[in-house]
Scaffold this motif. Structure first.
Motif, PDB file in Angstrom:
ATOM      1  N   GLY A 134       7.516  70.003  95.219  1.00 50.00           N
ATOM      2  CA  GLY A 134       7.614  69.299  96.507  1.00 50.00           C
ATOM      3  C   GLY A 134       6.514  68.296  96.735  1.00 50.00           C
ATOM      4  O   GLY A 134       6.335  67.810  97.840  1.00 50.00           O
ATOM      5  N   PHE A 135       5.764  67.988  95.672  1.00 48.88           N
ATOM      6  CA  PHE A 135       4.693  66.996  95.781  1.00 48.88           C
ATOM      7  C   PHE A 135       4.866  65.924  94.712  1.00 48.88           C
ATOM      8  O   PHE A 135       5.475  66.177  93.671  1.00 48.88           O
ATOM      9  N   LEU A 136       4.342  64.746  94.968  1.00 47.08           N
ATOM     10  CA  LEU A 136       4.259  63.714  93.938  1.00 47.08           C
ATOM     11  C   LEU A 136       2.822  63.225  93.882  1.00 47.08           C
ATOM     12  O   LEU A 136       2.127  63.199  94.895  1.00 47.08           O
ATOM     13  N   GLU A 137       2.387  62.855  92.678  1.00 45.64           N
ATOM     14  CA  GLU A 137       1.033  62.339  92.535  1.00 45.64           C
ATOM     15  C   GLU A 137       1.045  60.836  92.787  1.00 45.64           C
ATOM     16  O   GLU A 137       1.812  60.099  92.181  1.00 45.64           O
ATOM     17  N   GLN A 138       0.183  60.394  93.664  1.00 48.81           N
ATOM     18  CA  GLN A 138       0.114  58.973  93.962  1.00 48.81           C
ATOM     19  C   GLN A 138      -0.697  58.255  92.881  1.00 48.81           C
ATOM     20  O   GLN A 138      -1.383  58.888  92.091  1.00 48.81           O
ATOM     21  N   SER A 139      -0.606  56.948  92.908  1.00 41.34           N
ATOM     22  CA  SER A 139      -1.403  56.113  92.022  1.00 41.34           C
ATOM     23  C   SER A 139      -2.884  56.357  92.328  1.00 41.34           C
ATOM     24  O   SER A 139      -3.250  56.605  93.467  1.00 41.34           O
ATOM     25  N   ASN A 140      -3.753  56.320  91.296  1.00 40.97           N
ATOM     26  CA  ASN A 140      -5.178  56.536  91.569  1.00 40.97           C
ATOM     27  C   ASN A 140      -5.936  55.220  91.730  1.00 40.97           C
ATOM     28  O   ASN A 140      -7.157  55.186  91.643  1.00 40.97           O
ATOM     29  N   VAL A 141      -5.199  54.132  91.957  1.00 40.48           N
ATOM     30  CA  VAL A 141      -5.841  52.834  92.174  1.00 40.48           C
ATOM     31  C   VAL A 141      -6.585  52.879  93.505  1.00 40.48           C
ATOM     32  O   VAL A 141      -6.019  53.269  94.521  1.00 40.48           O
ATOM     33  N   GLU A 142      -7.884  52.524  93.455  1.00 39.75           N
ATOM     34  CA  GLU A 142      -8.638  52.437  94.703  1.00 39.75           C
ATOM     35  C   GLU A 142      -8.654  50.969  95.109  1.00 39.75           C
ATOM     36  O   GLU A 142      -9.320  50.151  94.471  1.00 39.75           O
ATOM     37  N   PRO A 143      -7.933  50.623  96.172  1.00 41.63           N
ATOM     38  CA  PRO A 143      -7.767  49.211  96.522  1.00 41.63           C
ATOM     39  C   PRO A 143      -9.095  48.482  96.735  1.00 41.63           C
ATOM     40  O   PRO A 143      -9.255  47.368  96.247  1.00 41.63           O
TER      41      PRO A 143
END
Lengths: 243, 262
Positions: A193-202
């Motif tokens: 039930g989770f997804l990993e987000q992008s680890n890009v730090e804007p």
């Protein structure tokens, strides 16, 4: 004298490449399981023969490689039964027609036969087949897929001794181009039930963007100063009546 | 400059994201609506230097290689089929499905469509129809002088006719389930068509294993969560801005390059 221009050019070419990488990071700021990249550059000393003087080294700029930062991205809750994220190191293995591919993008689904597949319909290694009639599917932190009290599979999480062995293949997938064999990742936990987000730090990427822009400018002005110098020397030395 | 095109793919992706979010927000109060979510994938990579390539004759190996990505694309816009809240309406022919399943609707062209919107009513012949007047399958006709309708959780429709003391069974509501209901093809008007991705429909009675219950007097609200939609909207807008910043930077660098003295 001309060397300064060529050294500057080598730096500018690397900067353009860095800009391309930063642009790719920023365009993937919202891509599931994306890992940001940065350019590694190094000095590339070339010894130039100089007339009447000991040879001096000129340091050009060379691109060495692209570093990939595999830091964990934040997990967001989607509530979907077949969305899974890896908490810790490791990858899901997708058995595609072109061989195994590795991904941290856990947007899975059931296909027409009840098999757990990725978005392209390729089976997820170990996930097995569930029966859509039997009600909700539970995926435990160690990857075990169960339905009405029965284990139907175990989603495998693999890791590599060296992540540099992986090439990016697009579609959030990595390809193993080396002869390293993936090993089971015992410490990784699978979160249903989770997804990993992008680890890009804007912030970091935007700052990098400004740095690249300014560095490019600085090199351009250095090159133009060099051009002015050679221009001036031609005018002075080449004048008929030097003043 | 690849960066210009890369940033353009990022902006296009965020635009799609905003379109999906705005559709969710617009359907916040649509009966039986399921929210959608856009998910992105990275595009192809151009390999300048293969990871694992040899950098010298003495066997040194390039540790990481140089691979530069070309941006992002929409991977999928998928429906999150989680249960919506049940709203009490008190209307005898409002049915909400609590759990798995879809009502089957006979379309005017003879095909069957599927819906979770259970705001049903009776037409001029006493048949149970959807809000658009399409027949619910299997067809259930209410007798002319029906005074009261009771629909059990397992879908049995009972009508009290005239002054009769006991209700008469007049029909049975059936639900259809799919292997993968996120793969259904949305055709608007709260209706879905089966697709290759969803698998064929399997009909069954409510309350049977794998099928939800029907709740009389309720409708299912949309499962859109306004807070998460607004948060997503903020993320999308900022991501769009950041990509436009890349365009500006690439443009400034190109301008610097063209102004270099020769």
């Amino acid at each position: 004298m001309d060397n300064a221009i060529y050294v500057g050019l080598s730096r500018q070419m690397i900067l353009e490449r860095e800009l391309d990488i930063t642009a790719n990071n920023l365009s993937n700021v919202d891509t599931v399981g994306f890992k940001f990249e940065s350019m590694i550059s190094n000095d590339d000393p070339v010894t130039m023969p100089t007339l009447g003087q000991p040879p001096t080294a000129v340091n050009f700029v060379a691109g060495v490689g692209v570093a990939r930062d595999f830091t964990q991205g934040s997990l967001t809750q989607t509530g979907a039964a077949f969305d899974v994220a890896i908490d810790g190191r490791g990858f899901f293995q997708i058995n595609t027609a072109n061989g195994p591919r590795y991904t941290r993008d856990g947007r899975f689904r059931m296909d027409a036969s009840g098999q757990i597949v990725d978005q392209d319909g390729d089976p997820v290694d170990g996930a097995g087949v569930v029966d859509p009639k039997k009600g909700p599917v539970t995926i435990s932190p160690n990857g075990v897929v169960s339905q009405s009290g029965q284990n139907t599979g175990k989603i495998a999480v693999y890791n590599f001794d060296s992540l540099a062995a992986l090439s990016k293949d697009g579609n959030n997938q990595y390809r193993n181009d080396s002869n390293l064999t993936p090993t089971a990742a015992p410490n990784a936990q699978v979160r249903q039930g989770f997804l990993e987000q992008s680890n890009v730090e804007p912030i970091r990427q935007i700052t990098r963007l400004i740095e690249i822009n300014r560095a490019y400018d600085a090199i351009a002005s250095m090159m133009s100063t060099t051009a002015d110098l050679s221009n001036a020397s031609i005018q002075r030395l080449g004048a008929v009546n030097p003043s | 400059m690849q960066a210009l095109r890369t940033a353009a793919t990022g902006m296009a992706a965020q635009q799609l994201n905003v379109e999906v979010i705005s559709n969710n927000i617009a359907n916040m109060n649509t009966v039986g609506f399921k929210r959608q979510s856009a998910v992105f994938e990275d595009l192809l990579y151009q390999t300048y230097e293969q990871p694992g390539a040899q950098s010298s004759d003495s066997g040194n190996v390039v540790p990481t290689g140089v691979q530069i990505g070309a941006g992002v694309k929409a991977g999928s816009v998928y429906r999150i089929t989680g249960q919506g809240a049940l709203t009490n309406t008190g209307n005898a022919l409002d049915l909400a499905i609590n759990g798995q399943g879809y009502f089957q609707v006979l379309m005017p062209d003879g095909t069957t469509a599927y819906t979770r919107a259970g705001n049903l009513s009776a037409n001029n012949q006493g048949q149970i129809v959807t809000a658009d007047g399409y027949l619910v399958q299997p067809t259930i006709s209410l007798p002319a002088n029906t005074t009261n309708i009771t629909i059990s959780q397992t879908g049995q429709v009972q009508a009290t006719i005239g002054g009769a003391n006991a209700p008469t069974v007049v029909g049975q509501i059936q639900l259809a389930t799919f292997l993968n209901d996120a793969g259904l093809d949305a055709i608007g008007n709260n209706l879905f068509d089966e697709s290759a991705a969803s698998g064929p429909a399997t009909a069954g009675n409510p309350g049977a294993p794998g099928y939800g219950m029907v709740m009389q007097g309720y409708t299912e609200a949309s499962n859109v969560d306004p807070v998460s939609e607004i948060t997503n909207l903020i993320v999308a807008q900022r991501a769009y801005e950041m990509n436009s910043k890349v365009v500006t930077t690439a443009d400034q660098m190109l301008s610097t390059a063209t102004q270099t003295k020769t």
